[in-house]
Motif scaffolding. Structure first.
Motif, PDB file in Angstrom:
ATOM      1  N   ASP A 272      -1.372   1.908  -6.499  1.00 15.00           N
ATOM      2  CA  ASP A 272      -0.399   1.457  -5.498  1.00 15.00           C
ATOM      3  C   ASP A 272      -0.465   2.322  -4.247  1.00 15.00           C
ATOM      4  N   ASP A 273      -0.600   3.620  -4.428  1.00 12.72           N
ATOM      5  CA  ASP A 273      -0.685   4.526  -3.290  1.00 12.72           C
ATOM      6  C   ASP A 273      -1.956   4.263  -2.488  1.00 12.72           C
ATOM      7  N   LEU A 274      -3.043   4.065  -3.176  1.00  8.29           N
ATOM      8  CA  LEU A 274      -4.315   3.776  -2.505  1.00  8.29           C
ATOM      9  C   LEU A 274      -4.217   2.452  -1.742  1.00  8.29           C
TER      10      LEU A 274
ATOM     11  N   GLU B 234      -2.121   0.303   5.441  1.00  4.00           N
ATOM     12  CA  GLU B 234      -1.682   0.955   6.677  1.00  4.00           C
ATOM     13  C   GLU B 234      -2.821   1.030   7.691  1.00  4.00           C
ATOM     14  N   GLN B 235      -4.032   1.037   7.230  1.00 10.99           N
ATOM     15  CA  GLN B 235      -5.190   1.082   8.127  1.00 10.99           C
ATOM     16  C   GLN B 235      -5.522  -0.298   8.685  1.00 10.99           C
TER      17      GLN B 235
ATOM     18  N   GLU C 280      -4.434 -13.639   3.048  1.00  7.09           N
ATOM     19  CA  GLU C 280      -3.188 -12.943   3.326  1.00  7.09           C
ATOM     20  C   GLU C 280      -3.079 -12.746   4.835  1.00  7.09           C
ATOM     21  N   LYS C 281      -1.898 -12.925   5.374  1.00 12.50           N
ATOM     22  CA  LYS C 281      -1.677 -12.738   6.800  1.00 12.50           C
ATOM     23  C   LYS C 281      -1.072 -11.360   7.029  1.00 12.50           C
ATOM     24  N   VAL C 282      -1.489 -10.729   8.123  1.00 12.64           N
ATOM     25  CA  VAL C 282      -0.984  -9.406   8.456  1.00 12.64           C
ATOM     26  C   VAL C 282      -0.088  -9.524   9.672  1.00 12.64           C
ATOM     27  N   VAL C 283       1.089  -8.934   9.588  1.00 20.18           N
ATOM     28  CA  VAL C 283       2.025  -8.917  10.701  1.00 20.18           C
ATOM     29  C   VAL C 283       2.152  -7.470  11.154  1.00 20.18           C
TER      30      VAL C 283
END
Length: 125
Positions: A79-81, A87-88, A95-98
């Motif tokens: 999960d951390d990875l 975040e990068q 999947e869509k990124v907002v």
């Protein structure tokens, strides 16, 4: 003399009966003790086997617990990875990124904090 012989015979006879009776009673008591000891030995052996089985179960449960804890740690690492990768700017398939910019957030916060009069004055400027 005859009376003495008959008394001796009776007393010897009575003594033999008492000796046999007490001997028989002693044998019964000894037999009962041996039987009780045997039953206790059997119960003890049964309890030892139950204890060993329960100790095995405890060891199995400890191993299972360790495996589950390691799986939990691995899931936290995954999960951390995944969080760091997201975040990068990376995404999963379909999947869509907002992306929300920080400047817009700060402007909205400032606008919300201004009073009614300040908003009115800003419109006239």
């Amino acid at each position: 003399m005859i009376a003495k012989k008959s008394k001796k015979k009776k007393s010897i006879f009575v003594n033999k009966i008492f000796i046999r009776f007490f001997g028989f009673c002693a044998l019964l008591v000894i037999g009962f003790l041996i039987f009780s000891n045997y039953k206790i030995y059997q119960k003890r052996a049964e309890m030892k086997s139950v204890i060993q089985e329960l100790e095995k179960q405890v060891q199995e449960k400890e191993l299972e617990k360790q495996e589950l804890l390691s799986q939990i740690e691995q899931s936290y690492e995954v999960d951390d990875l995944e969080r760091r990768i997201r975040e990068q700017g990376y995404k999963k398939e379909n999947e869509k990124v907002v992306v929300i910019k920080k400047q817009e957030q700060e402007k909205q916060i400032i606008k919300e904090e201004q009073s009614f009069l300040e908003k009115l004055l800003n419109k006239f400027r």
